[in-house]
Design a protein around this motif. Sequence first.
Motif, PDB file in Angstrom:
ATOM      1  N   LEU A  17      23.502  34.808  -7.272  1.00 47.74           N
ATOM      2  CA  LEU A  17      23.873  35.232  -5.882  1.00 47.74           C
ATOM      3  C   LEU A  17      25.118  35.153  -5.484  1.00 47.74           C
ATOM      4  O   LEU A  17      25.571  35.877  -4.656  1.00 47.74           O
ATOM      5  N   SER A  18      25.882  34.107  -5.929  1.00 46.61           N
ATOM      6  CA  SER A  18      27.371  33.657  -5.895  1.00 46.61           C
ATOM      7  C   SER A  18      28.104  35.145  -6.310  1.00 46.61           C
ATOM      8  O   SER A  18      29.078  35.476  -5.403  1.00 46.61           O
ATOM      9  N   VAL A  19      27.696  35.623  -7.328  1.00 43.49           N
ATOM     10  CA  VAL A  19      28.474  36.986  -7.718  1.00 43.49           C
ATOM     11  C   VAL A  19      28.027  38.138  -6.896  1.00 43.49           C
ATOM     12  O   VAL A  19      28.872  38.907  -6.392  1.00 43.49           O
ATOM     13  N   GLN A  20      26.842  38.152  -6.443  1.00 46.00           N
ATOM     14  CA  GLN A  20      26.586  39.325  -5.428  1.00 46.00           C
ATOM     15  C   GLN A  20      27.306  39.200  -4.273  1.00 46.00           C
ATOM     16  O   GLN A  20      27.839  40.098  -3.655  1.00 46.00           O
ATOM     17  N   ARG A  21      27.570  38.000  -3.650  1.00 43.84           N
ATOM     18  CA  ARG A  21      28.090  37.905  -2.625  1.00 43.84           C
ATOM     19  C   ARG A  21      29.714  38.067  -2.509  1.00 43.84           C
ATOM     20  O   ARG A  21      30.377  38.735  -1.685  1.00 43.84           O
ATOM     21  N   ARG A  22      30.236  37.700  -3.768  1.00 45.92           N
ATOM     22  CA  ARG A  22      31.729  37.943  -4.053  1.00 45.92           C
ATOM     23  C   ARG A  22      32.130  39.455  -4.164  1.00 45.92           C
ATOM     24  O   ARG A  22      32.958  39.905  -3.756  1.00 45.92           O
ATOM     25  N   GLN A  23      31.359  39.909  -4.804  1.00 43.64           N
ATOM     26  CA  GLN A  23      31.535  41.261  -5.044  1.00 43.64           C
ATOM     27  C   GLN A  23      30.684  42.407  -4.288  1.00 43.64           C
ATOM     28  O   GLN A  23      30.698  43.791  -4.873  1.00 43.64           O
ATOM     29  N   ASP A  34      23.807  43.480  -4.643  1.00 45.87           N
ATOM     30  CA  ASP A  34      22.671  43.124  -4.581  1.00 45.87           C
ATOM     31  C   ASP A  34      21.793  43.254  -5.719  1.00 45.87           C
ATOM     32  O   ASP A  34      22.336  44.031  -6.516  1.00 45.87           O
ATOM     33  N   LEU A  35      20.579  42.600  -5.781  1.00 42.83           N
ATOM     34  CA  LEU A  35      19.885  42.907  -7.187  1.00 42.83           C
ATOM     35  C   LEU A  35      19.376  44.573  -7.131  1.00 42.83           C
ATOM     36  O   LEU A  35      19.600  45.061  -8.170  1.00 42.83           O
ATOM     37  N   ARG A  36      19.029  44.959  -5.848  1.00 43.92           N
ATOM     38  CA  ARG A  36      18.724  46.517  -6.033  1.00 43.92           C
ATOM     39  C   ARG A  36      19.829  47.256  -6.794  1.00 43.92           C
ATOM     40  O   ARG A  36      19.482  48.037  -7.783  1.00 43.92           O
ATOM     41  N   GLY A  37      21.077  47.308  -6.265  1.00 47.63           N
ATOM     42  CA  GLY A  37      22.200  48.009  -6.480  1.00 47.63           C
ATOM     43  C   GLY A  37      22.598  47.596  -7.939  1.00 47.63           C
ATOM     44  O   GLY A  37      22.971  48.582  -9.005  1.00 47.63           O
ATOM     45  N   ALA A  38      22.398  46.333  -8.396  1.00 44.65           N
ATOM     46  CA  ALA A  38      22.615  45.866  -9.840  1.00 44.65           C
ATOM     47  C   ALA A  38      21.829  46.424 -10.913  1.00 44.65           C
ATOM     48  O   ALA A  38      22.057  46.934 -11.914  1.00 44.65           O
ATOM     49  N   ALA A  39      20.509  46.363 -10.565  1.00 45.96           N
ATOM     50  CA  ALA A  39      19.521  46.847 -11.625  1.00 45.96           C
ATOM     51  C   ALA A  39      19.655  48.378 -11.618  1.00 45.96           C
ATOM     52  O   ALA A  39      19.713  48.798 -12.753  1.00 45.96           O
ATOM     53  N   ASP A  60      13.729  33.218  -6.278  1.00 45.83           N
ATOM     54  CA  ASP A  60      12.597  33.140  -7.364  1.00 45.83           C
ATOM     55  C   ASP A  60      12.396  33.994  -8.223  1.00 45.83           C
ATOM     56  O   ASP A  60      12.881  35.326  -7.733  1.00 45.83           O
ATOM     57  N   VAL A  61      12.065  33.915  -9.168  1.00 49.85           N
ATOM     58  CA  VAL A  61      11.967  34.845 -10.445  1.00 49.85           C
ATOM     59  C   VAL A  61      11.237  36.008 -10.186  1.00 49.85           C
ATOM     60  O   VAL A  61      11.370  37.309 -10.344  1.00 49.85           O
ATOM     61  N   THR A  62      10.162  35.781  -9.698  1.00 54.25           N
ATOM     62  CA  THR A  62       9.044  36.771  -9.422  1.00 54.25           C
ATOM     63  C   THR A  62       9.531  37.907  -8.394  1.00 54.25           C
ATOM     64  O   THR A  62       9.346  39.026  -8.244  1.00 54.25           O
ATOM     65  N   VAL A  63       9.978  37.093  -7.172  1.00 56.83           N
ATOM     66  CA  VAL A  63      10.529  38.112  -6.269  1.00 56.83           C
ATOM     67  C   VAL A  63      11.646  38.853  -6.581  1.00 56.83           C
ATOM     68  O   VAL A  63      11.777  40.070  -6.066  1.00 56.83           O
ATOM     69  N   GLY A  64      12.716  38.240  -7.484  1.00 56.29           N
ATOM     70  CA  GLY A  64      13.831  38.982  -7.677  1.00 56.29           C
ATOM     71  C   GLY A  64      13.429  40.276  -8.622  1.00 56.29           C
ATOM     72  O   GLY A  64      13.732  41.270  -8.440  1.00 56.29           O
TER      73      GLY A  64
END
Length: 287
Positions: free
Chosen positions: A13-19, A22-27, A52-56
């Motif tokens: 999350l810290s990397v997502q916020r800094r850069q 989000d998980l959708r775009g990263a994946a 949470d791993v399952t939500v992610g």
Amino acid sequence: MSTIAVGVVLPALSVQRRQGLDLRGAARHAESVGLASVWHGDHLAIGAPVLDVTVGLATVAAVTSRITLGTGVFVPALRPHAVAAKQVASLQVVSDGRLVLGVGSGGGPAQWAAAGVPFAERGPRTDRALDLLPGLLAGEPLVVDEESVVLDPAVPKPPIWVGNASPVALRRAARADGWFPSLVTPAAVAAGVARLAELTDRPLTVAVGAAGAIGDGVRSAAEIERSIGAGYGIDATGIPITGSPAEVADRLAELGRAGAHHLVMGFADGDWRKQCELLAEANALLA
């Protein structure tokens, strides 16, 4: 050269916020550059913001179609066994069967206390979970207080890869589908593969969790070694994967020769998207 499938740990999350990620775009980015898998950790309380791993992974499943989704690693013993099985089954359904279940029993005492599970019971509870999960996922009944409970929907069991390089973990891996040590040298991988051959004659997948940074303008191998050593209390000499894509390809090939089939890379520095692209470039050099 030895071939090896290559995946990536999703950004914290810290990397997502800094850069601005989000998980959708990263994946979607990892899938678009041709990486084989994306991975999400399972942490309850580690002193940093975590999902949470399952939500992610459910979020990732909804926006991808090909890439494998992995838990790196799922800690079933933090949960009631039926709850763990339900979470795994749900991920299998929403991902159309793309899940790989990395399993471990890690985390400090505070995390286990927060879950209401005695720290000393984590090993036996993990063994029990590994025994029960295949049947629960297949729809076999679980007897609780003389009542029979069947979890629905039944799903194909995902491959189960056991994390850690300890003797206990190797014994668990020999009963599962794969071995998933992290932050280990090729020599340690080769030694583990030899031990697994003594424990079982079944073919197992060997995946290695790694850390590093690729290209110019990122932290050096020595800096990453010091960070890993301080964080995990180990001698991290030679563990970080760094350098140009060609140099990284050589490191991947070395792990492949040691017996690894899959590498899961966690980036220790750099722009996450660009690091994915460089990792994919390194992997392409092995083709």
